[in-house]
Design an enzyme around this catalytic site. Structure first.
Site, PDB file in Angstrom:
ATOM      1  N   HIS A  32       0.857  -1.261  -0.017  1.00  0.00           N
ATOM      2  CA  HIS A  32       0.182   0.035  -0.008  1.00  0.00           C
ATOM      3  C   HIS A  32       0.990   1.303   0.076  1.00  0.00           C
ATOM      4  CE1 HIS A  32      -3.871   2.215   1.079  1.00  0.00           C
ATOM      5  NE2 HIS A  32      -2.910   2.962   1.751  1.00  0.00           N
ATOM      6  N   GLU A  33       1.913   1.347   0.901  1.00  0.00           N
ATOM      7  CA  GLU A  33       2.601   2.604   0.874  1.00  0.00           C
ATOM      8  C   GLU A  33       3.695   2.630  -0.188  1.00  0.00           C
ATOM      9  OE1 GLU A  33       1.607   4.534   3.047  1.00  0.00           O
ATOM     10  OE2 GLU A  33       0.509   3.268   4.344  1.00  0.00           O
ATOM     11  N   HIS A  44       1.684   4.485  -2.850  1.00  0.00           N
ATOM     12  CA  HIS A  44       1.724   6.150  -2.547  1.00  0.00           C
ATOM     13  C   HIS A  44       3.105   6.538  -2.967  1.00  0.00           C
ATOM     14  CE1 HIS A  44      -1.897   6.536  -0.441  1.00  0.00           C
ATOM     15  NE2 HIS A  44      -1.807   5.778   0.512  1.00  0.00           N
ATOM     16  N   GLU A 102      -4.950   7.795  -2.840  1.00  0.00           N
ATOM     17  CA  GLU A 102      -5.298   6.499  -2.640  1.00  0.00           C
ATOM     18  C   GLU A 102      -5.541   5.397  -3.913  1.00  0.00           C
ATOM     19  OE1 GLU A 102      -4.981   6.111   0.667  1.00  0.00           O
ATOM     20  OE2 GLU A 102      -6.069   4.261   0.999  1.00  0.00           O
TER      21      GLU A 102
HETATM   22 ZN    ZN Z   1      -3.201   5.120   1.794  1.00  0.00          ZN
END
Ligand code: ZN
Length: 503
Positions: A267-268, A271, A297
């Protein structure tokens, strides 16, 4: 003063604010990674000082003069040129910051600081009554804040646009209605399916040093540039863009839990790939900044769910995992592992929710906070409304308010209108992934070889390099050919889970 002189001064001033904010980001990162406990008080003083300076510089009336000078000048005639984008976006943030009077800003900061502590106590004791008076105060302050900001439609929209410029509750409502109509029956069908994954294989002993190694290797394979970034450990995973060439992410490791650190890392990384892909030439200005919270997101969800929970991804990574976690997965097949990381089940907890139920958690929060701001729902009625919404959407109810309306800290922090950005992000992710597959052909074989360059290149071209050039919905439309639409998300989930659970 020529327009060019005014523009140069505007950019110099914006750059100073960006420098202050990046110092703040670095101190914030250090605070949750390496700072010794003894540094807390001094750090709080540093942060408050920087926040004060930043506010002073970003509301300096000189900025207003420069913006007025530039607006309408030939320098900004081409609306998509960097100069016009910067003037437009700097105007937006200047207006937001100067429209709300200082006493109200300070009252909100004070109240939410106390409210956050009250919320923690209330959640700990599962006693909503401790938090309710604070919620009432915050709602009153947020309505006043909304009234200071320019908006059409509902007061809620003014707050929503603080996080997602251009989003309106009127546009969001039909998207959420589609998700509710399509996903609720899917969740029920999955819960009733005889075929269910074996989760215990994710709860075996995964040595922490091996997890760290596996996460680091995976991040690098996906395209995270370790010469321009770091991966560290923190209690709450996050991504912090310190500046060009320095983007830091964190994750957290648990011995008996493979998924927590691994998927938080993916997830990171999503980003971070975005931050590492914006144009460094425009650093310190909106043209060099990520577009919006929801677009951000969309990048994290795309890599976490659409890539990292796909069958081809595990064709490549499962054999690697078997080698890294020596002996742990010897009796497990790639199919069993793939099924386990895609478990779907209604739960009371938003953060740990799977990608089918996740948006149901969000849509009921959207409905509730919208009603709270409009005054159609009183804080006294919130716990009962929360129960009813969980029953209706997920078929389960919390046994107390800690599992219920006290579970998220957003409202205590005054963050009304933030939740919808999570769902917009998942919609955008599905649309982008579908469009990438259309443009690049079937991505399965490349992902199965651990080759992510094609997909990353596509995202760089269609999303990252544009910074804040377009409004979020326009960016999605240009990249995918359609306006924000729940179709690709719903279709993708239905296809994947019908097969997995043999529905
Ligand atoms: Zn996030």
């Amino acid at each position: 003063m020529t327009a060019q002189t005014a523009y140069d001064e505007l950019i110099r001033r914006a750059g100073e604010v960006a420098l202050l904010s990046s110092c703040e980001a670095l101190l914030g990162w250090d605070e949750v990674t390496y700072m010794p406990r003894g540094g807390t008080e001094h750090r709080a003083r540093q942060m408050a000082y920087l926040a004060g300076l930043q506010h002073e510089r970003s509301t300096d009336p000189r900025l207003g003069e420069l913006l007025a000078e530039l607006e309408g000048s030939p320098l900004v005639a081409d609306l998509l040129a960097p100069a016009a984008v910067n003037v437009r976006e700097l105007r937006r943030s200047y207006d937001r910051l100067t429209r709300v009077p200082r006493p109200l800003v300070e009252e909100l900061a004070r109240t939410t600081t106390f409210a956050e502590t009250a919320w923690e106590d209330a959640r700990h004791a599962a006693a909503y009554a401790l938090f309710r008076p604070w919620l009432e105060k915050i709602l009153a302050l947020k309505r006043s804040e909304a009234n200071c900001l320019a908006y059409t439609g509902e007061a809620y929209d003014a707050l929503l646009q603080e996080h997602e410029p251009g989003a309106t509750s009127q546009n969001l409502a039909p998207l959420f209605a589609t998700l509710q109509r399509e996903l609720t029956p899917l969740v029920r069908a999955i819960a009733a399916a005889p075929r269910q994954p074996d989760l215990s294989l994710l709860e075996r002993c995964y040595p922490l040093d091996r997890q760290r190694y596996f996460c680091t290797q995976t991040a690098a394979l996906l395209g995270f540039d370790f010469r321009r970034g770091r991966l560290d450990t923190a209690a709450h995973p996050f991504c912090s863009a310190i500046g060009p060439g320095d983007c830091r992410i964190t994750t957290r490791y648990r011995l008996l839990d493979f998924g927590q650190a691994f998927f938080a890392t993916l997830h990171e990384v999503g980003h971070a790939l975005y931050e590492q892909g914006v144009d460094p030439e425009h650093a310190g200005t909106p043209m060099g900044e990520a577009n919006s919270v929801a677009i951000h997101e969309s990048q994290s969800r795309l890599w976490e769910n659409l890539v990292g929970r796909s069958r081809p991804f595990w064709e490549h990574f499962f054999p690697l995992a078997s080698r890294v976690f020596v002996g742990v997965l010897d009796d497990v097949t790639v199919d069993e592992f793939y099924f386990a990381v895609n478990r779907v089940a209604p739960s009371l907890n938003r953060i740990r929710a799977d990608d089918v139920t996740y948006n149901l958690h969000i849509l009921l929060r959207f409905e509730l906070e919208r009603a709270l701001i409009a005054g159609n729902l009183s804080p006294a009625e919130l716990p009962a409304a929360w129960h009813e919404a969980y029953q209706r959407n997920l078929g389960i109810v919390p046994s107390n308010d800690a599992e219920g309306c006290l579970q998220d800290g957003h409202w205590a922090s005054g963050m009304f209108g933030y939740f919808p950005t999570y769902t917009l992000g998942t919609l955008y992710a599905a649309q982008l992934f579908e469009a990438a597959c259309r443009d690049l052909g079937d991505l399965g074989p490349a992902l199965g070889r651990g080759d992510f360059a094609g997909l990353l290149g596509w995202l760089r071209e269609k999303v990252h390099r544009h910074g804040s050039r377009y409004a979020a919905d326009r960016l999605i439309e240009l990249a995918t050919g359609s306006l924000p639409d729940a179709g690709p998300l719903v279709e993708g989930l239905r296809r994947k889970y019908t097969e997995l659970y043999a529905l």
